[in-house]
Scaffold this motif. Sequence first.
Motif, short mmCIF file in Angstrom:
data_model
loop_
_atom_site.label_atom_id
_atom_site.label_comp_id
_atom_site.label_asym_id
_atom_site.label_seq_id
_atom_site.Cartn_x
_atom_site.Cartn_y
_atom_site.Cartn_z
N LEU A 47 14.00 -2.02 -23.00
CA LEU A 47 12.55 -1.28 -22.60
C LEU A 47 12.48 0.06 -23.04
CD1 LEU A 47 12.30 -2.77 -19.03
CD2 LEU A 47 11.24 -3.80 -21.22
N ILE A 48 11.45 0.45 -23.35
CA ILE A 48 11.35 2.16 -23.76
C ILE A 48 10.20 2.44 -23.15
CG2 ILE A 48 11.30 3.50 -25.77
CD1 ILE A 48 12.59 1.50 -27.46
N ILE A 49 10.43 3.54 -22.36
CA ILE A 49 9.41 4.15 -21.73
C ILE A 49 8.98 5.69 -22.50
CG2 ILE A 49 8.66 5.44 -19.58
CD1 ILE A 49 10.14 3.50 -18.15
N VAL A 50 7.75 5.81 -22.81
CA VAL A 50 7.52 7.07 -23.51
C VAL A 50 6.28 7.75 -22.77
CG1 VAL A 50 7.02 8.39 -25.56
CG2 VAL A 50 8.18 6.05 -25.74
N GLU A 51 6.53 8.81 -22.26
CA GLU A 51 5.43 9.85 -21.59
C GLU A 51 5.40 11.01 -22.01
OE1 GLU A 51 5.55 9.99 -17.33
OE2 GLU A 51 7.73 9.28 -17.38
N VAL A 52 4.03 11.61 -21.82
CA VAL A 52 4.01 13.11 -22.39
C VAL A 52 3.43 13.79 -21.00
CG1 VAL A 52 2.14 14.62 -23.21
CG2 VAL A 52 2.95 12.61 -24.47
N LYS A 95 -2.98 13.18 -14.83
CA LYS A 95 -1.65 13.34 -16.00
C LYS A 95 -1.71 15.08 -16.18
CE LYS A 95 0.17 9.52 -17.46
NZ LYS A 95 1.78 9.61 -17.60
N VAL A 96 -2.74 15.58 -16.20
CA VAL A 96 -2.73 16.89 -16.79
C VAL A 96 -2.22 17.92 -15.48
CG1 VAL A 96 -3.90 18.88 -17.53
CG2 VAL A 96 -4.27 16.75 -18.69
N THR A 97 -2.65 17.65 -14.28
CA THR A 97 -2.62 18.46 -13.19
C THR A 97 -1.46 18.18 -12.54
OG1 THR A 97 -4.13 17.51 -11.81
CG2 THR A 97 -5.09 19.22 -13.37
N GLY A 98 -0.98 17.03 -12.38
CA GLY A 98 0.03 16.42 -11.38
C GLY A 98 -0.75 16.25 -9.81
N GLU A 111 0.85 -1.07 0.02
CA GLU A 111 0.00 0.00 0.08
C GLU A 111 0.84 1.17 0.12
OE1 GLU A 111 -2.05 0.89 3.67
OE2 GLU A 111 -0.86 -0.96 4.71
N TYR A 112 2.29 1.13 0.32
CA TYR A 112 3.04 2.22 0.39
C TYR A 112 3.73 2.47 -0.79
CZ TYR A 112 1.98 1.83 5.31
OH TYR A 112 1.22 1.65 6.53
N ASP A 113 3.64 1.50 -1.83
CA ASP A 113 4.50 1.63 -2.98
C ASP A 113 3.65 2.48 -3.88
OD1 ASP A 113 6.60 0.78 -4.88
OD2 ASP A 113 5.73 -0.93 -5.44
N LYS A 114 4.61 3.11 -5.17
CA LYS A 114 3.82 3.96 -5.66
C LYS A 114 3.57 3.18 -7.20
CE LYS A 114 4.98 8.19 -6.58
NZ LYS A 114 4.01 8.90 -5.83
N PHE A 115 2.46 3.66 -7.84
CA PHE A 115 2.09 2.87 -9.21
C PHE A 115 3.32 3.32 -10.00
CE2 PHE A 115 -2.24 2.68 -7.53
CZ PHE A 115 -2.44 1.23 -8.05
N ASN A 116 3.58 2.87 -11.24
CA ASN A 116 4.25 3.45 -12.40
C ASN A 116 3.58 3.78 -13.34
OD1 ASN A 116 6.83 4.01 -13.52
ND2 ASN A 116 7.34 1.99 -14.26
N ARG A 117 3.06 5.01 -13.58
CA ARG A 117 2.26 5.35 -14.54
C ARG A 117 2.96 5.92 -15.54
NH1 ARG A 117 -0.97 6.77 -9.89
NH2 ARG A 117 -2.89 5.41 -10.14
N VAL A 118 3.09 5.37 -16.72
CA VAL A 118 3.71 5.94 -18.00
C VAL A 118 2.66 5.84 -19.16
CG1 VAL A 118 6.00 5.40 -17.27
CG2 VAL A 118 4.95 3.79 -18.58
N ASP A 119 2.82 6.46 -20.35
CA ASP A 119 1.77 6.52 -21.37
C ASP A 119 2.09 5.27 -22.06
OD1 ASP A 119 0.48 8.85 -20.55
OD2 ASP A 119 1.97 9.91 -21.68
N ILE A 120 3.29 4.90 -22.52
CA ILE A 120 3.68 3.68 -23.47
C ILE A 120 4.79 3.02 -22.71
CG2 ILE A 120 4.67 2.69 -25.46
CD1 ILE A 120 2.39 4.59 -26.80
N SER A 160 10.80 11.27 -22.49
CA SER A 160 9.70 12.48 -21.91
C SER A 160 9.36 13.53 -22.88
CB SER A 160 10.28 12.96 -20.67
OG SER A 160 10.34 12.05 -19.59
N ILE A 161 8.26 13.63 -23.38
CA ILE A 161 7.70 14.54 -24.24
C ILE A 161 7.08 15.64 -23.39
CG2 ILE A 161 6.46 15.22 -26.54
CD1 ILE A 161 6.68 12.23 -27.16
N LEU A 162 7.79 16.73 -23.25
CA LEU A 162 7.39 17.92 -22.41
C LEU A 162 6.64 19.00 -23.16
CD1 LEU A 162 10.57 18.02 -20.35
CD2 LEU A 162 8.61 16.81 -19.84
#
Length: 333
Positions: free
Chosen positions: A72-77, A314-317, A54-63, A117-119
Amino acid sequence: MAQENTYIRFDWAMKHMLRDKSNFGILEGFISVLLGEEVKIVELLESESNQDSEYDKFNRVDIKAKNSKGHLIIVEVQLTRQLYYLQRILYGTCKAITEHINIGDKYDQVKKVYSISILYCDYGQGDDYVYHGQTRFKGIHTGNDLLVNMKEDGVIVPHLPREVFPEYYLVRVNVYDKLPETPLDEWMTYLKTGKVKDNTRTPGLQEVKKKLQYLSMSPKERRAYEEHMDAIMVQNDVLDTARDEGFAEGKEEGRAEGRAEGRAEGRAEGRAEGRAEGRAEGRAEGRAEGRAEGITSVARNMIDTGMDNETIGKVTGLSIMEIENIRKTIIKP
């Protein structure tokens, strides 16, 4: 003269279209141009992993994808600025590594990870629109790179640490402001404006022209896409307004505090120091309060348009709990 047409924005396509295997060519083209080597995607992997506790964080990425080399290739916006974004992408790569090695496996099973990371937000200071970072072990006296012996196919061969450690690419879309001269420039133009030259030969963009046409979307898809674009415009407008108002309020408070402290400490020295400190504190407090109010306002607008918590986060943080608290102030039980 070559014409430019407008296509579906890449951030939308990543979430709704690029997961289809028939559209892998678009993502392969972008990554190949960015990395400077041909990349073939074998499969897309689960991009939101379960928590170990319950204390671990999700690993949220877009792809999250695996290429033909097993990397492994992580791509996120990222649409809005996040204070601890570097720590976030570090966590993402580490989490990806641990997710793809089993207890009892040898460490030669550790995967090489590329984080892209596409910023679409202002992040940091610098005059380039793409930054690349990786780990090097360099002699402090000789400047030579360390070669580490590893076993490969039964033979001991030397490797550079950077062949193993993660690599990070920060693509700063908003900073790009030039006419396209290279394949990467053409991709930057598309990421920022949604436009692609009719005669493009850039890998991936030819696929964009075939498969990401706005007019080919269904009415339902088009409405959802337009709501997404409207939400981005509202978010940018609110954040810009909050930033401007926070700066103005901070400046005024800074003047007032500067005058008060200046009288107390002495006219000459006090005015100078008081104004400087007052402006700094006022700006900081004004910007912080302005950003917080702006982000809350963006979240409210996105809730009103019917967007889900994950998209709003995702949009607001904001965290899911923070979003739910905002919902409670809007929707009465």
